[in-house]
Design a protein around this motif. Structure first.
Motif, PDB file in Angstrom:
ATOM      1  N   LEU A  92       1.005  -1.177  -0.095  1.00 26.03           N
ATOM      2  CA  LEU A  92       0.090  -0.077  -0.062  1.00 26.03           C
ATOM      3  C   LEU A  92       0.765   1.280   0.155  1.00 26.03           C
ATOM      4  CD1 LEU A  92      -2.717   1.467   0.155  1.00 26.03           C
ATOM      5  CD2 LEU A  92      -2.531   0.998   2.518  1.00 26.03           C
ATOM      6  N   MET A  93       1.981   1.262   0.825  1.00 24.13           N
ATOM      7  CA  MET A  93       2.660   2.344   0.941  1.00 24.13           C
ATOM      8  C   MET A  93       3.287   2.537  -0.679  1.00 24.13           C
ATOM      9  SD  MET A  93       6.432   3.456   0.946  1.00 24.13           S
ATOM     10  CE  MET A  93       7.202   1.821   1.306  1.00 24.13           C
ATOM     11  N   LEU A  94       3.777   1.543  -1.222  1.00 22.26           N
ATOM     12  CA  LEU A  94       4.325   1.661  -2.571  1.00 22.26           C
ATOM     13  C   LEU A  94       3.433   2.113  -3.680  1.00 22.26           C
ATOM     14  CD1 LEU A  94       6.795  -1.228  -3.011  1.00 22.26           C
ATOM     15  CD2 LEU A  94       7.452   1.182  -2.656  1.00 22.26           C
ATOM     16  N   PRO A  99       2.570   7.069  -7.423  1.00 24.88           N
ATOM     17  CA  PRO A  99       1.929   8.178  -8.273  1.00 24.88           C
ATOM     18  C   PRO A  99       2.393   9.452  -7.742  1.00 24.88           C
ATOM     19  CG  PRO A  99       0.207   6.400  -7.305  1.00 24.88           C
ATOM     20  CD  PRO A  99       1.521   5.950  -6.881  1.00 24.88           C
ATOM     21  N   VAL A 100       2.976   9.542  -6.325  1.00 25.31           N
ATOM     22  CA  VAL A 100       3.501  10.654  -5.874  1.00 25.31           C
ATOM     23  C   VAL A 100       4.510  11.370  -6.527  1.00 25.31           C
ATOM     24  CG1 VAL A 100       5.014  11.623  -4.022  1.00 25.31           C
ATOM     25  CG2 VAL A 100       2.733  10.509  -3.554  1.00 25.31           C
ATOM     26  N   GLY A 134       0.557  10.943   0.246  1.00 24.64           N
ATOM     27  CA  GLY A 134       1.828  11.066   0.731  1.00 24.64           C
ATOM     28  C   GLY A 134       1.304  10.551   2.549  1.00 24.64           C
ATOM     29  N   CYS A 135       0.064  11.101   2.787  1.00 25.54           N
ATOM     30  CA  CYS A 135      -0.154  10.733   4.457  1.00 25.54           C
ATOM     31  C   CYS A 135      -0.758   9.537   4.537  1.00 25.54           C
ATOM     32  CB  CYS A 135      -1.318  11.802   4.551  1.00 25.54           C
ATOM     33  SG  CYS A 135      -0.858  13.707   4.874  1.00 25.54           S
ATOM     34  N   CYS A 140       1.202   4.258   6.591  1.00 21.54           N
ATOM     35  CA  CYS A 140       1.669   2.751   6.399  1.00 21.54           C
ATOM     36  C   CYS A 140       3.078   2.601   6.887  1.00 21.54           C
ATOM     37  CB  CYS A 140       1.778   2.525   4.749  1.00 21.54           C
ATOM     38  SG  CYS A 140       0.111   2.173   4.151  1.00 21.54           S
ATOM     39  N   VAL A 141       3.869   3.409   7.062  1.00 17.99           N
ATOM     40  CA  VAL A 141       5.349   3.573   7.402  1.00 17.99           C
ATOM     41  C   VAL A 141       5.059   3.468   9.036  1.00 17.99           C
ATOM     42  CG1 VAL A 141       7.584   4.467   7.584  1.00 17.99           C
ATOM     43  CG2 VAL A 141       6.555   4.427   5.447  1.00 17.99           C
ATOM     44  N   ALA A 142       4.589   4.100   9.487  1.00 18.86           N
ATOM     45  CA  ALA A 142       4.262   4.233  11.077  1.00 18.86           C
ATOM     46  C   ALA A 142       3.519   2.882  11.495  1.00 18.86           C
ATOM     47  CB  ALA A 142       3.175   5.354  11.404  1.00 18.86           C
TER      48      ALA A 142
END
Length: 157
Positions: A92-94, A99-100, A134-135, A140-142
């Protein structure tokens, strides 16, 4: 065991570089957009794109390679609930980060076009998408860091 600790260190450092670079670049682009100065946004967007290619992309690649290596080294099952969560969150993060990157190029080219009146609705629509994606990626990273620290699953058996 030395190989495991080295891999774990590389994995953690790449996570820190990926996260820190992402937050730092986002902060500077946000400040540039708030300034509403086309030349400032153009310059900062160019450096944000550069930073993503030089720092974020290698960190993401290192994360994937070191993660797979660690999973295999430790003999964890890819079907375990913990690893499924990690893989899902990383995917999901990727899915948000890719797109970012494309949006950053669009923002750059909108600012680069001297024929376009600035600021304009198209720019801010892309920027809003950039912020939302980005949020989500940061959340996801958190969550991934939380899983690494708290190990809420009977982990990776």
């Amino acid at each position: 065991m030395a190989e495991y600790h080295f891999l774990k260190l590389i994995h953690i450092l790449s996570a820190v570089i990926m996260t820190g670079t992402g937050i730092g670049l986002a902060y500077f682009l946000l400040l540039a957009v708030v300034s509403q100065q086309q030349k400032v946004i153009l310059a900062v967007t160019r450096w944000v794109i550069w930073g993503d290619w030089v720092f974020t992309t290698p960190a993401i690649i290192t994360q994937i390679l070191s993660g797979v290596w660690l999973v295999n080294k430790l003999g964890w099952s890819y079907q375990s609930p913990g690893l499924q969560w990690v893989l899902g969150l990383y995917a999901l993060m990727l899915a948000c980060w890719l797109p970012v990157i494309a949006i950053q190029y669009k923002l750059y080219f909108i600012c680069h076009d001297t024929q376009v009146e600035f600021p304009n609705k198209v720019f801010y629509r892309y920027f809003a998408c950039w912020v939302v994606l980005g949020c989500i990626a940061l959340a996801c990273v958190a969550a991934l860091f939380s899983i690494m620290v708290f190990k809420p699953f009977l982990f990776f058996v």
